[in-house]
Design a protein around this motif. Structure first.
Motif, PDB file in Angstrom:
ATOM      1  N   THR A 133       0.863  -1.186   0.000  1.00 32.99           N
ATOM      2  CA  THR A 133       0.000   0.000   0.000  1.00 32.99           C
ATOM      3  C   THR A 133       0.902   1.239   0.000  1.00 32.99           C
ATOM      4  O   THR A 133       2.106   1.133  -0.175  1.00 32.99           O
ATOM      5  N   GLY A 134       0.320   2.405   0.200  1.00 31.27           N
ATOM      6  CA  GLY A 134       1.103   3.642   0.124  1.00 31.27           C
ATOM      7  C   GLY A 134       0.791   4.360  -1.175  1.00 31.27           C
ATOM      8  O   GLY A 134       0.050   3.850  -2.027  1.00 31.27           O
ATOM      9  N   SER A 135       1.365   5.540  -1.337  1.00 27.71           N
ATOM     10  CA  SER A 135       1.076   6.360  -2.522  1.00 27.71           C
ATOM     11  C   SER A 135       1.771   5.833  -3.775  1.00 27.71           C
ATOM     12  O   SER A 135       1.230   5.930  -4.879  1.00 27.71           O
ATOM     13  N   THR A 136       2.973   5.299  -3.603  1.00 32.05           N
ATOM     14  CA  THR A 136       3.783   4.949  -4.774  1.00 32.05           C
ATOM     15  C   THR A 136       3.098   3.965  -5.723  1.00 32.05           C
ATOM     16  O   THR A 136       3.100   4.198  -6.932  1.00 32.05           O
ATOM     17  N   PRO A 137       2.517   2.859  -5.222  1.00 34.73           N
ATOM     18  CA  PRO A 137       1.970   1.887  -6.185  1.00 34.73           C
ATOM     19  C   PRO A 137       0.614   2.261  -6.773  1.00 34.73           C
ATOM     20  O   PRO A 137       0.103   1.532  -7.623  1.00 34.73           O
ATOM     21  N   VAL A 138       0.034   3.380  -6.372  1.00 35.59           N
ATOM     22  CA  VAL A 138      -1.319   3.724  -6.841  1.00 35.59           C
ATOM     23  C   VAL A 138      -1.363   3.836  -8.367  1.00 35.59           C
ATOM     24  O   VAL A 138      -2.277   3.312  -9.019  1.00 35.59           O
ATOM     25  N   LEU A 186       7.254  -3.571  -3.616  1.00 32.77           N
ATOM     26  CA  LEU A 186       7.726  -2.794  -2.466  1.00 32.77           C
ATOM     27  C   LEU A 186       7.775  -1.309  -2.785  1.00 32.77           C
ATOM     28  O   LEU A 186       8.128  -0.931  -3.914  1.00 32.77           O
ATOM     29  N   GLY A 187       7.445  -0.487  -1.797  1.00 35.27           N
ATOM     30  CA  GLY A 187       7.816   0.921  -1.835  1.00 35.27           C
ATOM     31  C   GLY A 187       9.008   1.092  -0.899  1.00 35.27           C
ATOM     32  O   GLY A 187       9.513   0.117  -0.333  1.00 35.27           O
ATOM     33  N   ILE A 188       9.465   2.295  -0.733  1.00 34.09           N
ATOM     34  CA  ILE A 188      10.550   2.566   0.219  1.00 34.09           C
ATOM     35  C   ILE A 188      10.193   3.826   0.999  1.00 34.09           C
ATOM     36  O   ILE A 188       9.702   4.804   0.423  1.00 34.09           O
ATOM     37  N   GLY A 189      10.397   3.782   2.307  1.00 30.96           N
ATOM     38  CA  GLY A 189      10.147   4.963   3.120  1.00 30.96           C
ATOM     39  C   GLY A 189      11.292   5.961   2.959  1.00 30.96           C
ATOM     40  O   GLY A 189      12.407   5.592   2.562  1.00 30.96           O
ATOM     41  N   ALA A 190      11.026   7.199   3.293  1.00 29.16           N
ATOM     42  CA  ALA A 190      12.093   8.207   3.247  1.00 29.16           C
ATOM     43  C   ALA A 190      13.222   7.832   4.201  1.00 29.16           C
ATOM     44  O   ALA A 190      14.365   8.276   4.035  1.00 29.16           O
ATOM     45  N   GLY A 226      14.228   4.704   4.537  1.00 29.01           N
ATOM     46  CA  GLY A 226      14.791   3.438   4.062  1.00 29.01           C
ATOM     47  C   GLY A 226      14.007   2.211   4.460  1.00 29.01           C
ATOM     48  O   GLY A 226      14.443   1.080   4.181  1.00 29.01           O
ATOM     49  N   HIS A 227      12.832   2.382   5.073  1.00 23.85           N
ATOM     50  CA  HIS A 227      12.099   1.185   5.458  1.00 23.85           C
ATOM     51  C   HIS A 227      11.446   0.510   4.245  1.00 23.85           C
ATOM     52  O   HIS A 227      11.153   1.164   3.245  1.00 23.85           O
ATOM     53  N   ILE A 228      11.271  -0.809   4.327  1.00 17.56           N
ATOM     54  CA  ILE A 228      10.402  -1.539   3.395  1.00 17.56           C
ATOM     55  C   ILE A 228       9.414  -2.310   4.245  1.00 17.56           C
ATOM     56  O   ILE A 228       9.758  -2.787   5.326  1.00 17.56           O
ATOM     57  N   GLY A 229       8.161  -2.445   3.740  1.00 16.38           N
ATOM     58  CA  GLY A 229       7.105  -2.823   4.663  1.00 16.38           C
ATOM     59  C   GLY A 229       7.152  -1.776   5.764  1.00 16.38           C
ATOM     60  O   GLY A 229       7.337  -0.584   5.511  1.00 16.38           O
ATOM     61  N   PHE A 230       6.988  -2.233   7.000  1.00 18.71           N
ATOM     62  CA  PHE A 230       7.201  -1.313   8.122  1.00 18.71           C
ATOM     63  C   PHE A 230       8.451  -1.710   8.896  1.00 18.71           C
ATOM     64  O   PHE A 230       8.522  -1.546  10.111  1.00 18.71           O
ATOM     65  N   ALA A 270       0.469  10.625   8.472  1.00 19.95           N
ATOM     66  CA  ALA A 270      -0.592  11.446   9.067  1.00 19.95           C
ATOM     67  C   ALA A 270      -1.481  12.053   7.987  1.00 19.95           C
ATOM     68  O   ALA A 270      -2.648  12.375   8.242  1.00 19.95           O
ATOM     69  N   ARG A 271      -0.953  12.173   6.746  1.00 22.11           N
ATOM     70  CA  ARG A 271      -1.758  12.763   5.667  1.00 22.11           C
ATOM     71  C   ARG A 271      -3.009  11.939   5.357  1.00 22.11           C
ATOM     72  O   ARG A 271      -3.940  12.458   4.750  1.00 22.11           O
ATOM     73  N   PHE A 272      -3.009  10.680   5.732  1.00 26.96           N
ATOM     74  CA  PHE A 272      -4.163   9.821   5.451  1.00 26.96           C
ATOM     75  C   PHE A 272      -5.229   9.877   6.547  1.00 26.96           C
ATOM     76  O   PHE A 272      -6.293   9.285   6.418  1.00 26.96           O
ATOM     77  N   ASN A 276      11.878  13.163  -2.564  1.00 30.22           N
ATOM     78  CA  ASN A 276      11.964  12.858  -1.126  1.00 30.22           C
ATOM     79  C   ASN A 276      12.443  11.429  -0.878  1.00 30.22           C
ATOM     80  O   ASN A 276      12.747  11.070   0.257  1.00 30.22           O
ATOM     81  N   LYS A 277      12.528  10.613  -1.924  1.00 28.99           N
ATOM     82  CA  LYS A 277      13.040   9.236  -1.783  1.00 28.99           C
ATOM     83  C   LYS A 277      14.495   9.110  -2.243  1.00 28.99           C
ATOM     84  O   LYS A 277      15.083   8.040  -2.140  1.00 28.99           O
ATOM     85  N   ALA A 278      15.065  10.195  -2.771  1.00 27.50           N
ATOM     86  CA  ALA A 278      16.377  10.087  -3.415  1.00 27.50           C
ATOM     87  C   ALA A 278      17.476   9.634  -2.452  1.00 27.50           C
ATOM     88  O   ALA A 278      18.320   8.809  -2.816  1.00 27.50           O
TER      89      ALA A 278
HETATM   90  P1  PGA Z   1       4.685   5.864  -0.014  1.00 28.08           P
HETATM   91  O1  PGA Z   1       5.234   4.939   1.135  1.00 28.08           O
HETATM   92  O2  PGA Z   1       4.535   4.991  -1.239  1.00 28.08           O
HETATM   93  O3  PGA Z   1       3.372   6.355   0.495  1.00 28.08           O
HETATM   94  O4  PGA Z   1       5.682   6.943  -0.219  1.00 28.08           O
HETATM   95  C1  PGA Z   1       6.229   4.013   0.851  1.00 28.08           C
HETATM   96  C2  PGA Z   1       6.633   3.317   2.126  1.00 28.08           C
HETATM   97  O5  PGA Z   1       6.628   3.956   3.193  1.00 28.08           O
HETATM   98  O6  PGA Z   1       6.966   2.131   2.062  1.00 28.08           O
END
Ligand code: PGA
Length: 253
Positions: free
Chosen positions: A34-39, A129-133, A135-139, A164-166, A199-201
């Motif tokens: 889930t998250g914004s990236t795979p939408v 997978l997405g990636i958190g700012a 570096g997390h994957i999943g939680f 929190a935006r959700f 923000n993911k760079a």
């Molecule tokens: P995001 O989250 O796709 O909403 O940026 C990714 C993640 O935290 O794994």
């Protein structure tokens, strides 16, 4: 790790859809995020499904994670989110879209049960997978064991802030979650990580070019025999070896 750099998020979604389509049409077990990236990817897959190009009728799915304490019916539970954003719009069999039980009386047992359910299903063929700012994957937040299994995790304050935006108020954002562990995720036969936006760079650079480290949980992809990373230019902007990745992408045997 194959690093594919595309101009725009739409091109990232199209490239990823080609891969997911291949697995879905073969009846594979998919790991969903889930998250914004795979939408954008999910929207592309829904469009392809409507054109008859992809079917999920023979697939099952396991989600990466779930907030602790949210009812499945809560609109921000990942159980609800994946249905609203993706699986209810295609021919997935709803009962085969699984997620950790965020409301379990005994979360530790629920986590172990989920880990076992993935194994009992024969494992995940392709894990998105997405990636958190951070570096997390999943939680799997920084400090997660590289061999961790599905478990309860305390969310990093940055993750709570990012998510929190959700929610209507910051107080409503869950502070704990159930997440597949890094060891669990690593058992998927193909990892497909998407990242878009500047923000993911930094996290992308640490994942691909930094040390293998619990400080950047996504760096576990360096150990995986089949990992594909698809980035837009903004997410790729801090990669030191960007030119080589472009060259290798265009020059494959
Ligand atoms: P995001 O989250 O796709 O909403 O940026 C990714 C993640 O935290 O794994």
């Amino acid at each position: 790790m194959d690093l594919l750099i595309r101009s725009t998020p739409a091109e990232v979604a199209a490239e990823a859809a080609d891969i997911v389509q291949h697995y879905a049409n073969a009846g594979a077990t998919l790991g969903l995020a889930t998250g914004s990236t795979p939408v954008a990817l999910y929207q592309e897959l829904i469009a392809r499904h409507k054109r008859g190009e992809v079917s999920f009728a023979r697939s099952r799915a396991f989600l990466l994670d779930e907030y602790l304490g949210l009812n499945p019916e809560h609109e921000q539970s990942y159980y609800s989110t994946i249905r609203r954003e993706f699986t209810s719009h295609v021919d997935f069999r709803d009962e085969l879209v699984k997620s950790p039980t965020g409301t379990a009386a005994d979360p530790a047992t629920a986590a172990a049960t989920y880990d076992k359910a993935i194994r009992d299903a024969g494992g995940v063929d392709m894990q998105l997978l997405g990636i958190g700012a951070n570096g997390h994957i999943g939680f799997n937040e920084p400090s997660s064991s590289l061999q961790s299994r599905t478990r309860v995790i305390t969310l990093h304050p940055q993750t709570v802030h990012d998510n929190a935006r959700f929610f209507d108020t910051k107080e409503e954002v869950p502070r704990f979650a159930l997440t597949q562990g890094l060891g669990t995720i690593s058992e998927a036969r193909h990892l497909l990580l998407l990242a878009t936006g500047s923000n993911k760079a930094s996290a992308v650079q640490a994942m691909a070019e930094g040390p293998l480290s619990a400080h950047c949980p996504a760096s576990i992809l360096q150990m995986h025999p089949h990992a594909t990373v698809i980035l837009d230019e903004a997410a790729a902007s801090r990669l030191e070896d960007r030119e080589y990745y472009l060259y290798a992408d265009q020059n494959r045997l």
